[in-house]
Design a protein around this motif. Structure first.
Motif, mmCIF file in Angstrom:
data_model
loop_
_atom_site.group_PDB
_atom_site.id
_atom_site.type_symbol
_atom_site.label_atom_id
_atom_site.label_comp_id
_atom_site.label_asym_id
_atom_site.label_seq_id
_atom_site.Cartn_x
_atom_site.Cartn_y
_atom_site.Cartn_z
ATOM 1 N N LEU A 1 0.816 -1.214 0.000
ATOM 2 C CA LEU A 1 0.000 0.000 0.000
ATOM 3 C C LEU A 1 0.850 1.264 0.000
ATOM 4 N N ILE A 2 2.146 1.136 0.176
ATOM 5 C CA ILE A 2 2.994 2.313 0.379
ATOM 6 C C ILE A 2 3.143 3.144 -0.896
ATOM 7 N N HIS A 3 3.188 2.503 -2.058
ATOM 8 C CA HIS A 3 3.432 3.221 -3.311
ATOM 9 C C HIS A 3 2.506 2.708 -4.412
ATOM 10 N N GLY A 4 2.409 3.503 -5.489
ATOM 11 C CA GLY A 4 1.764 3.027 -6.705
ATOM 12 C C GLY A 4 0.292 3.364 -6.823
ATOM 13 N N PRO A 5 -0.366 2.803 -7.840
ATOM 14 C CA PRO A 5 -1.786 3.097 -8.072
ATOM 15 C C PRO A 5 -2.686 2.751 -6.892
ATOM 16 N N LEU A 6 -2.357 1.685 -6.162
ATOM 17 C CA LEU A 6 -3.193 1.310 -5.022
ATOM 18 C C LEU A 6 -3.082 2.352 -3.913
ATOM 19 N N TYR A 7 -1.890 2.887 -3.693
ATOM 20 C CA TYR A 7 -1.725 3.980 -2.731
ATOM 21 C C TYR A 7 -2.569 5.180 -3.153
ATOM 22 N N GLU A 8 -2.524 5.518 -4.437
ATOM 23 C CA GLU A 8 -3.288 6.671 -4.917
ATOM 24 C C GLU A 8 -4.789 6.457 -4.756
ATOM 25 N N ILE B 1 -5.468 5.024 -0.479
ATOM 26 C CA ILE B 1 -5.013 5.898 0.607
ATOM 27 C C ILE B 1 -5.303 7.362 0.293
ATOM 28 N N GLN B 2 -4.959 7.806 -0.919
ATOM 29 C CA GLN B 2 -5.184 9.198 -1.298
ATOM 30 C C GLN B 2 -6.572 9.434 -1.906
ATOM 31 N N LYS B 3 -7.342 8.357 -2.057
ATOM 32 C CA LYS B 3 -8.738 8.439 -2.514
ATOM 33 C C LYS B 3 -8.866 9.090 -3.890
ATOM 34 N N LYS B 4 -7.893 8.853 -4.721
ATOM 35 C CA LYS B 4 -7.976 9.299 -6.114
ATOM 36 C C LYS B 4 -9.009 8.432 -6.821
ATOM 37 N N ASP B 5 -9.943 9.055 -7.493
ATOM 38 C CA ASP B 5 -11.063 8.324 -8.092
ATOM 39 C C ASP B 5 -10.613 7.671 -9.398
ATOM 40 N N LEU B 6 -9.998 6.502 -9.282
ATOM 41 C CA LEU B 6 -9.473 5.788 -10.445
ATOM 42 C C LEU B 6 -10.479 4.738 -10.902
ATOM 43 N N PRO B 7 -10.918 4.797 -12.148
ATOM 44 C CA PRO B 7 -11.948 3.870 -12.635
ATOM 45 C C PRO B 7 -11.375 2.546 -13.124
ATOM 46 N N PHE B 8 -10.585 1.898 -12.285
ATOM 47 C CA PHE B 8 -9.935 0.637 -12.626
ATOM 48 C C PHE B 8 -10.132 -0.367 -11.496
ATOM 49 N N ILE B 9 -10.176 -1.645 -11.851
ATOM 50 C CA ILE B 9 -9.865 -2.699 -10.895
ATOM 51 C C ILE B 9 -8.340 -2.738 -10.810
ATOM 52 N N PRO C 1 0.773 3.246 5.164
ATOM 53 C CA PRO C 1 -0.231 4.299 5.299
ATOM 54 C C PRO C 1 -1.617 3.721 5.573
ATOM 55 N N GLU C 2 -2.451 4.502 6.240
ATOM 56 C CA GLU C 2 -3.810 4.081 6.549
ATOM 57 C C GLU C 2 -4.811 4.949 5.810
ATOM 58 N N ARG C 3 -5.879 4.320 5.373
ATOM 59 C CA ARG C 3 -6.983 5.064 4.766
ATOM 60 C C ARG C 3 -7.768 5.727 5.888
ATOM 61 N N LEU C 4 -7.955 7.035 5.807
ATOM 62 C CA LEU C 4 -8.657 7.791 6.836
ATOM 63 C C LEU C 4 -10.145 7.851 6.527
ATOM 64 N N ASP C 5 -10.961 7.902 7.583
ATOM 65 C CA ASP C 5 -12.407 8.057 7.385
ATOM 66 C C ASP C 5 -12.727 9.392 6.729
ATOM 67 N N GLU C 6 -12.012 10.426 7.133
ATOM 68 C CA GLU C 6 -12.188 11.757 6.567
ATOM 69 C C GLU C 6 -10.843 12.265 6.065
ATOM 70 N N GLY C 7 -10.814 12.757 4.839
ATOM 71 C CA GLY C 7 -9.583 13.322 4.309
ATOM 72 C C GLY C 7 -8.543 12.270 3.962
ATOM 73 N N THR C 8 -7.329 12.723 3.718
ATOM 74 C CA THR C 8 -6.225 11.843 3.333
ATOM 75 C C THR C 8 -4.983 12.211 4.124
ATOM 76 N N PRO C 9 -4.088 11.255 4.347
ATOM 77 C CA PRO C 9 -2.855 11.560 5.072
ATOM 78 C C PRO C 9 -1.910 12.384 4.210
ATOM 79 N N PRO C 10 -0.972 13.104 4.825
ATOM 80 C CA PRO C 10 0.005 13.860 4.028
ATOM 81 C C PRO C 10 0.893 12.919 3.228
ATOM 82 N N ARG C 11 1.291 13.362 2.064
ATOM 83 C CA ARG C 11 2.187 12.575 1.238
ATOM 84 C C ARG C 11 3.613 12.672 1.762
ATOM 85 N N SER C 12 4.379 11.610 1.553
ATOM 86 C CA SER C 12 5.778 11.621 1.950
ATOM 87 C C SER C 12 6.557 12.567 1.030
#
Length: 311
Positions: A90-97, A100-108, A136-147
């Motif tokens: 979960l630390i890097h890559g599309p799954l992190y985005e 964790i960062q809640k980027k709305d990616l329309p992919f499996i 990194p953890e997925r937050l209920d509200e908002g997103t954590p700061p990026r490294s």
């Protein structure tokens, strides 16, 4: 019915019509993204392992839709036992985005974990000294700061291509090529069990996973709609199938990368062009080091380019 009664009835009818027209339309049903752990038995050691599958927003509420798929191969520092270690991917890559960062990616998004293959016994500091506090953890509200990006104290300098690759090993030790069978099983399972668009299967990876991206595409050149190796080059000796099948490719490198120096990227890319490959992109982030992947996977342009490719 007299005239007065008819007027009352007409008024009631019009009043009802206005009330119906003024009723706000129902909100479309939607579903939140989800992250699932899927178990499988590895062909490497016959042990059970898990991999992540990210399901995008509205996957569960659009039952007729087939979704494009990203297979992501992580770097050397995120490998592990596929169980409690899996969270390191979960630390890097599309799954992190996406997660964790809640980027709305329309992919499996498929994110497996590479076996240790003894890397935990080689004195590699970023493996030996890692801890779960880095996950990194997925937050209920908002997103954590990026490294922050890696420090790049040295000046930017263009370098010439490395010419003779005959003495350069084509593969890294303990790399993704060792789990080819596992990866094909995982892809087949996801395409069977989820609503995956088989014509839009994309392959990308960073660092060790960038090398793995080149390798896997060379072994299964009819499978992927596009590939995007990030800070990992392809050896000229095994990329002919990629050119033959004209797999759209977007290569990324960091100009200040001293882990995977840029001069080794040119021979493979030039070989692709010599073989007539017409769909090659090469982007160098001259101001960045090995972690150029952070900017790449954060970019909207990257995902839009993937969506434009279809097998």
């Amino acid at each position: 019915m007299n005239r007065f009664t008819r007027l009352i009835a007409l008024g009631l009818l019009l009043s009802g019509a206005r009330s119906f027209a003024e009723t706000p339309p129902a909100e479309p049903v939607s579903s939140e993204p989800s992250l699932e752990r899927i178990s499988y038995v590895s062909k490497v050691d016959n042990k059970e392992r898990d991999f992540f599958v990210y399901l995008p927003r509205n996957y569960k509420t659009e039952p007729e839709k087939k979704w494009p798929v990203i297979l992501f191969l992580h770097g050397n520092g995120e490998r592990g036992n596929g169980k409690e270690d899996l969270d390191y991917v979960l630390i890097h890559g599309p799954l992190y985005e996406a997660w964790i960062q809640k980027k709305d990616l329309p992919f499996i998004i498929i994110s497996p974990q590479l076996h240790m293959f003894g890397m935990d016994k080689r004195g590699i500091s970023y493996i030996d000294n890692r801890s779960r506090t880095q996950i990194p953890e997925r937050l209920d509200e908002g997103t954590p700061p990026r490294s922050p990006y890696f420090a790049t104290p040295k000046p930017m300098t263009g370098v010439p291509s490395h010419i003779d690759m005959s003495l350069i090993p084509p593969l890294l030790p303990g790399g993704w090529d060792k789990v080819d069978g596992d990866l094909m099983h995982i892809v087949n399972a996801v395409q069977h069990d989820f609503r995956a668009d088989k014509s839009r299967l994309y392959l990308t990876g960073m660092s060790y996973g960038g090398f793995g991206t080149w390798w896997l595409a060379s072994q299964h050149p009819t499978l992927f709609a596009a590939i995007a190796p990030v800070v990992g080059w392809g050896h000229p000796s095994y990329i002919a199938p990629i050119a033959k099948h004209q797999i759209p490719l977007w290569q990324f490198a960091g100009g200040r990368d001293h882990t995977v120096p840029i001069q080794y990227f040119y021979p493979g890319l030039n070989r692709l062009e010599q073989l007539g490959h017409a769909h090659v992109r090469f982007t160098t982030h001259e101001d960045m080091g090995h972690d150029a992947w952070r900017r790449v996977y954060k970019s909207d342009d990257f995902y839009q380019w993937l969506l434009e490719q279809r097998r």
